[in-house]
Design an enzyme around this catalytic site. Structure first.
Site, PDB file in Angstrom:
ATOM      1  N   HIS A  13     -13.694  76.938 -20.000  1.00 29.89           N
ATOM      2  CA  HIS A  13     -13.858  78.322 -19.509  1.00 29.89           C
ATOM      3  C   HIS A  13     -13.411  78.363 -18.056  1.00 29.89           C
ATOM      4  O   HIS A  13     -14.144  77.979 -17.155  1.00 29.89           O
ATOM      5  CB  HIS A  13     -15.329  78.767 -19.623  1.00 29.89           C
ATOM      6  CG  HIS A  13     -15.555  80.193 -19.227  1.00 29.89           C
ATOM      7  ND1 HIS A  13     -16.220  81.082 -20.031  1.00 29.89           N
ATOM      8  CD2 HIS A  13     -15.202  80.894 -18.119  1.00 29.89           C
ATOM      9  CE1 HIS A  13     -16.275  82.263 -19.442  1.00 29.89           C
ATOM     10  NE2 HIS A  13     -15.671  82.173 -18.264  1.00 29.89           N
ATOM     11  N   ASN A  41      -9.145  87.898 -18.309  1.00 30.68           N
ATOM     12  CA  ASN A  41      -9.556  89.140 -17.630  1.00 30.68           C
ATOM     13  C   ASN A  41      -8.724  89.410 -16.381  1.00 30.68           C
ATOM     14  O   ASN A  41      -9.251  89.581 -15.280  1.00 30.68           O
ATOM     15  CB  ASN A  41     -11.058  89.129 -17.314  1.00 30.68           C
ATOM     16  CG  ASN A  41     -11.474  88.014 -16.390  1.00 30.68           C
ATOM     17  OD1 ASN A  41     -10.830  86.967 -16.336  1.00 30.68           O
ATOM     18  ND2 ASN A  41     -12.550  88.225 -15.650  1.00 30.68           N
ATOM     19  N   HIS A 136     -18.988  86.641 -24.001  1.00 34.73           N
ATOM     20  CA  HIS A 136     -19.778  86.894 -22.788  1.00 34.73           C
ATOM     21  C   HIS A 136     -21.057  87.568 -23.276  1.00 34.73           C
ATOM     22  O   HIS A 136     -21.041  88.743 -23.629  1.00 34.73           O
ATOM     23  CB  HIS A 136     -19.026  87.787 -21.797  1.00 34.73           C
ATOM     24  CG  HIS A 136     -19.790  87.987 -20.526  1.00 34.73           C
ATOM     25  ND1 HIS A 136     -19.417  87.427 -19.320  1.00 34.73           N
ATOM     26  CD2 HIS A 136     -20.957  88.640 -20.287  1.00 34.73           C
ATOM     27  CE1 HIS A 136     -20.314  87.745 -18.395  1.00 34.73           C
ATOM     28  NE2 HIS A 136     -21.258  88.479 -18.948  1.00 34.73           N
ATOM     29  N   ASP A 247     -16.442  78.057 -15.664  1.00 35.09           N
ATOM     30  CA  ASP A 247     -16.445  79.452 -15.224  1.00 35.09           C
ATOM     31  C   ASP A 247     -16.062  79.545 -13.750  1.00 35.09           C
ATOM     32  O   ASP A 247     -16.537  80.424 -13.024  1.00 35.09           O
ATOM     33  CB  ASP A 247     -17.792  80.142 -15.484  1.00 35.09           C
ATOM     34  CG  ASP A 247     -17.671  81.667 -15.407  1.00 35.09           C
ATOM     35  OD1 ASP A 247     -16.547  82.181 -15.443  1.00 35.09           O
ATOM     36  OD2 ASP A 247     -18.716  82.335 -15.297  1.00 35.09           O
ATOM     37  N   ALA A 263     -18.670  89.275  -8.546  1.00 36.76           N
ATOM     38  CA  ALA A 263     -19.353  88.154  -9.182  1.00 36.76           C
ATOM     39  C   ALA A 263     -18.368  87.026  -9.419  1.00 36.76           C
ATOM     40  O   ALA A 263     -17.266  87.259  -9.906  1.00 36.76           O
ATOM     41  CB  ALA A 263     -19.943  88.605 -10.513  1.00 36.76           C
TER      42      ALA A 263
HETATM   43  C1  NCD Z   1     -15.947  86.141 -13.721  1.00 36.12           C
HETATM   44  C2  NCD Z   1     -14.735  86.632 -12.944  1.00 36.12           C
HETATM   45  O1  NCD Z   1     -14.817  86.759 -11.735  1.00 36.12           O
HETATM   46  O2  NCD Z   1     -13.667  86.852 -13.550  1.00 36.12           O
HETATM   47  N1  NCD Z   1     -17.106  86.251 -12.885  1.00 36.12           N
HETATM   48  C3  NCD Z   1     -18.256  85.569 -13.003  1.00 36.12           C
HETATM   49  O3  NCD Z   1     -19.195  85.867 -12.271  1.00 36.12           O
HETATM   50  N2  NCD Z   1     -18.386  84.595 -13.864  1.00 36.12           N
HETATM   51  C4  NCD Z   1     -16.096  86.894 -14.992  1.00 36.12           C
HETATM   52  C5  NCD Z   1     -17.066  86.275 -15.963  1.00 36.12           C
HETATM   53  O4  NCD Z   1     -16.820  85.218 -16.522  1.00 36.12           O
HETATM   54  O5  NCD Z   1     -18.128  86.866 -16.179  1.00 36.12           O
HETATM   55 ZN    ZN Z   2     -15.927  83.576 -16.774  1.00 36.81          ZN
END
Ligand code: NCD
Ligand code: ZN
Length: 348
Positions: A13, A41, A136, A247, A263
């Site tokens: 991820h 995304n 998600h 992530d 985020a």
């Molecule tokens: C991710 C992003 O910035 O693309 N942000 C996050 O806080 N993890 C999106 C996601 O995976 O939720």
């Molecule tokens: Zn993510």
């Protein structure tokens, strides 16, 4: 122990972004990981096989010479995703998985799914061809407390979906709660989860205690300590059902340090060092390789990497990493708030 050699890890991820930011952040993943599941995304999102193919080409052209790094592409599921395009992309080897973002759940998720009924034909096709759905797992209802959104998602969406379509292979992404850990560990072989380094290391105090710390804000948001401990326990139970998905989600500091900051935690540069330290602290270094390098390929039905990686343990704690500079500005690296004695020495 001063050195540890394990099979080369993968990242199941990863957000690489695009353009100048991708150029700057990609080497920090390519230096230690063999393959990565690339999140779709972008703006606009990667919604067709052709877009995924083009994005893959841009990624490959940004891999530093000498590094072997294979991006595994993911299609962003919308209520208009075409099952035939998806099947074609999967059969051509362009698409490795499909990502379900509940609309509005996180960064760039506005084109995501509002009504899961609308995507059932796509999910049925995926179940038929064995293509994993990456989820998600948070509801977006404004009346649900942000700390409860993952647990409520299990009840309202994930458990019913598993009942309706048990053959669908699902990865519950970046789980953050005891409820999610329990749900995944008690599921069958069609259900797995990724866990991030930061959710194994910090709890919500890192974000909120002693001042507000935007660099620890990500989605799903870190929960209380008992949840962190449940995640750690799930990893150390070594069951094969949870594996590494960093992530790693870079945002330039100017976008994080705002009255409404985005985020995402950028951890690619120190993922392995942090994990090695965490596993060592729990006398579990022997389980590190399974989490980073074995259970992911098993779920994705891919061979493990041939390459190996060597980590080195230093006599003294390593300095906190400086922000990574990009053409758009600096990106702060995750600070685990604990002493880290490990670093990655070599990938070969
Ligand atoms: C991710 C992003 O910035 O693309 N942000 C996050 O806080 N993890 C999106 C996601 O995976 O939720
Ligand atoms: Zn993510």
């Amino acid at each position: 122990m001063t050195e540890l050699t394990i099979r080369c890890p993968d990242d199941w991820h990863l957000h690489l972004r695009d353009g100048a930011v991708m150029q700057a952040v990609l080497p920090h993943s390519a230096s230690w990981c063999g393959r990565a599941i690339i999140m779709p995304n972008l703006v606009p999102p990667v919604t067709t096989s052709a877009m995924a193919d083009a994005y893959r080409a841009r990624i490959l052209s940004a891999v530093p010479t000498g590094d072997i790094f294979t991006p595994l592409m993911v299609l962003y599921l919308t209520e208009t995703t075409c099952p035939a395009d998806l099947q074609k992309g999967a059969e051509a080897g362009i698409i490795s998985a499909v990502k379900l973002y509940p609309a509005g759940a996180t960064t760039n998720s506005d084109s995501g799914v509002r009504d899961i009924e609308k995507v059932m034909p796509v999910l049925e096709k995926m179940a038929e061809i064995g293509l994993p759905l990456l989820v998600h797992g948070e509801v977006t209802d404004s009346d649900i407390d942000i700390f409860d959104r993952e647990a409520v998602f299990i009840e309202r969406v994930l458990a019913p979906l598993r009942e309706t379509l048990p053959e669908l292979r699902i990865v519950f992404e970046h789980i953050t709660t005891a409820q999610a850990a329990q749900f995944v560990l008690s599921g069958d072989e069609n259900l797995a989860a990724t866990i991030t380094p930061h959710h194994l290391i910090i709890n919500r105090n890192a974000i909120l205690a002693g001042g507000i710390k935007p660099h620890y804000y990500c989605l799903p948001v870190a929960k209380r300590e008992s949840h962190r401990l449940a995640l750690l326990e799930a990893v150390l139970a070594d069951t094969g059902k949870v594996f590494l998905g960093t992530d790693s989600a870079p945002h330039i500091d100017a976008a994080k340090l705002q009255p409404c900051g985005c985020a995402g935690i950028f951890n690619a540069p120190n993922t392995l060092a942090c994990l090695a330290q965490l596993f060592e602290n729990h006398q579990a270094l022997d389980k590190l390789e399974n989490f980073t390098s074995v259970y992911g390929p098993e779920f994705y039905r891919l061979p493990v990497n041939e390459a190996a990686i060597t980590l080195q343990r230093h006599e003294t704690a390593q300095p906190v990493l400086a922000p990574v500079e990009t053409a758009e500005g600096p990106v702060t690296v995750f600070d685990p708030q604990m002493e880290i004695f490990w670093s990655v020495a070599e990938k070969r």
